[in-house]
Design an enzyme around this catalytic site. Structure first.
Site, PDB file in Angstrom:
ATOM      1  N   LEU A  17       0.819  -1.212   0.000  1.00  0.00           N
ATOM      2  CA  LEU A  17       0.000   0.000   0.000  1.00  0.00           C
ATOM      3  C   LEU A  17       0.852   1.261   0.000  1.00  0.00           C
ATOM      4  O   LEU A  17       0.505   2.263  -0.628  1.00  0.00           O
ATOM      5  CB  LEU A  17      -0.923   0.006   1.223  1.00  0.00           C
ATOM      6  CG  LEU A  17      -1.875  -1.189   1.375  1.00  0.00           C
ATOM      7  CD1 LEU A  17      -2.695  -1.044   2.654  1.00  0.00           C
ATOM      8  CD2 LEU A  17      -2.780  -1.319   0.158  1.00  0.00           C
ATOM      9  N   ASP A  36      11.106   3.434   5.435  1.00  0.00           N
ATOM     10  CA  ASP A  36      10.895   1.990   5.509  1.00  0.00           C
ATOM     11  C   ASP A  36      12.137   1.320   6.077  1.00  0.00           C
ATOM     12  O   ASP A  36      13.261   1.791   5.856  1.00  0.00           O
ATOM     13  CB  ASP A  36      10.608   1.439   4.103  1.00  0.00           C
ATOM     14  CG  ASP A  36       9.851   0.119   4.118  1.00  0.00           C
ATOM     15  OD1 ASP A  36      10.387  -0.866   4.668  1.00  0.00           O
ATOM     16  OD2 ASP A  36       8.725   0.071   3.575  1.00  0.00           O
ATOM     17  N   ASP A  59      12.854   2.713  11.453  1.00  0.00           N
ATOM     18  CA  ASP A  59      11.827   1.927  12.125  1.00  0.00           C
ATOM     19  C   ASP A  59      10.809   2.872  12.753  1.00  0.00           C
ATOM     20  O   ASP A  59      11.187   3.760  13.536  1.00  0.00           O
ATOM     21  CB  ASP A  59      12.507   1.065  13.198  1.00  0.00           C
ATOM     22  CG  ASP A  59      11.583   0.070  13.876  1.00  0.00           C
ATOM     23  OD1 ASP A  59      10.362   0.317  13.923  1.00  0.00           O
ATOM     24  OD2 ASP A  59      12.086  -0.947  14.381  1.00  0.00           O
ATOM     25  N   VAL A  60       9.534   2.693  12.438  1.00  0.00           N
ATOM     26  CA  VAL A  60       8.504   3.604  12.958  1.00  0.00           C
ATOM     27  C   VAL A  60       8.338   3.502  14.475  1.00  0.00           C
ATOM     28  O   VAL A  60       7.742   4.397  15.086  1.00  0.00           O
ATOM     29  CB  VAL A  60       7.135   3.383  12.271  1.00  0.00           C
ATOM     30  CG1 VAL A  60       7.198   3.746  10.804  1.00  0.00           C
ATOM     31  CG2 VAL A  60       6.637   1.954  12.474  1.00  0.00           C
ATOM     32  N   CYS A  85       1.538   3.666   6.395  1.00  0.00           N
ATOM     33  CA  CYS A  85       1.223   2.341   5.853  1.00  0.00           C
ATOM     34  C   CYS A  85       2.038   1.231   6.514  1.00  0.00           C
ATOM     35  O   CYS A  85       1.784   0.049   6.251  1.00  0.00           O
ATOM     36  CB  CYS A  85       1.473   2.303   4.348  1.00  0.00           C
ATOM     37  SG  CYS A  85       0.343   3.318   3.384  1.00  0.00           S
ATOM     38  N   SER A 148      -7.782  -1.295   9.098  1.00  0.00           N
ATOM     39  CA  SER A 148      -8.096  -2.538   8.387  1.00  0.00           C
ATOM     40  C   SER A 148      -9.552  -2.852   8.655  1.00  0.00           C
ATOM     41  O   SER A 148     -10.115  -2.437   9.678  1.00  0.00           O
ATOM     42  CB  SER A 148      -7.218  -3.687   8.888  1.00  0.00           C
ATOM     43  OG  SER A 148      -7.719  -4.941   8.452  1.00  0.00           O
ATOM     44  N   TYR A 161      -4.071  -8.148  16.099  1.00  0.00           N
ATOM     45  CA  TYR A 161      -4.172  -7.298  14.906  1.00  0.00           C
ATOM     46  C   TYR A 161      -5.423  -6.418  14.976  1.00  0.00           C
ATOM     47  O   TYR A 161      -5.358  -5.206  14.732  1.00  0.00           O
ATOM     48  CB  TYR A 161      -4.205  -8.179  13.671  1.00  0.00           C
ATOM     49  CG  TYR A 161      -4.208  -7.425  12.363  1.00  0.00           C
ATOM     50  CD1 TYR A 161      -3.126  -6.623  11.999  1.00  0.00           C
ATOM     51  CD2 TYR A 161      -5.277  -7.525  11.482  1.00  0.00           C
ATOM     52  CE1 TYR A 161      -3.116  -5.945  10.787  1.00  0.00           C
ATOM     53  CE2 TYR A 161      -5.272  -6.846  10.267  1.00  0.00           C
ATOM     54  CZ  TYR A 161      -4.192  -6.056   9.929  1.00  0.00           C
ATOM     55  OH  TYR A 161      -4.189  -5.381   8.740  1.00  0.00           O
TER      56      TYR A 161
END
Length: 255
Positions: A17, A36, A59-60, A85, A148, A161
């Site tokens: 995405l 990323d 790394d987020v 994303c 999601s 999740y």
């Protein structure tokens, strides 16, 4: 929002995405910082797209990496868009087949990546956007977060999740309210079944079956369709504080 000359930071932008978003924004003249952990993949995409794409490897879940990405995207004073994303899934029931409890470390990992990662980039990007000069309509920027359909239709084994994506959904309205005073909009997209590297690990027969489970069109979503929605959200200033399902009408069964 006027997109030509604007800049964006896209997390998870090397594939799936995120890559679909980067391609769509670059096509509109937006300079994109691809943030990323997959530096090789990010650089390959940047090389493909040319001068409007650049890379920050990181790394987020690490605030200092997020700040580096935002700072690079903000160079030149035109950071207008942040798209989150980066994220992943996990399979684990509340109790396992031997009746042992869900692994806490796995649950914590998913929350750190999907929720804290989103928080880290959203807050830092919004802080940078708030310092920009507003456009003619008073708008300074847009944050797009990724939830999601699992936030609403969580399946068996999606406890961690679904919890993480439900949190992203729940952040949408308060974040939009907080940031309205500085002219920043916040919108969340809740994708359904998309043709991303995660689903690419499945056998083709299973991928086809998943596509047939979609109401219409009967196929997996294309990341380009996610990117097209991000572009529309940027160009439509009256969309704010909303969660939009992008799922072909699917409602996920228990399993």
């Amino acid at each position: 929002m006027e997109l030509t000359g604007a800049s964006a930071v896209v997390t998870g932008g090397a594939s799936g995405l995120g890559a679909g978003t980067v391609r769509a924004l670059v096509a509109q003249g937006v300079r994109c910082t691809i943030f990323d952990r997959n530096e090789q993949g990010a650089r390959a995409l940047a090389d493909e797209l040319g001068s409007l794409a650049n890379v920050v490897a990181g790394d987020v879940t690490k605030p200092e990496d997020c700040q580096r990405a935002v700072d690079q995207a903000a160079e030149g004073g035109q950071l207008r868009i942040a798209v989150n994303c980066a994220g992943t899934g996990w399979v684990g029931r509340v109790i396992n087949k031997d009746n042992s409890p869900h692994d806490l470390d796995a649950f914590r990992f998913i929350q750190e990546l999907n929720v804290i990662g989103t928080f880290n980039v959203m807050t830092r990007a919004a802080s940078a956007m708030a310092k920009q000069e507003p456009q003619a309509n008073g708008e300074r920027g847009l944050v797009v977060n990724t939830a999601s359909v699992a936030a609403f239709d969580g399946q068996i084994g999606q406890l961690a999740y679904s919890a993480s994506k439900g949190a992203v959904v729940a952040m949408t309205l308060p974040a939009a309210r907080d940031l309205s005073v500085v002219g920043i909009r916040v919108i969340t997209i809740a994708p359904g079944l998309f043709d991303t590297p995660l689903l690419g690990l499945l056998p083709e027969e299973q991928r086809q079956a998943l596509g047939q489970s979609v109401l219409f069109p009967k196929r997996l979503g294309d990341p380009a369709e996610y990117g097209a929605l991000v572009v529309h959200l940027a160009q439509n200033p009256y969309l704010n504080g909303e969660v939009i399902r992008l799922d072909g009408g699917i409602r996920m069964p228990p399993k």
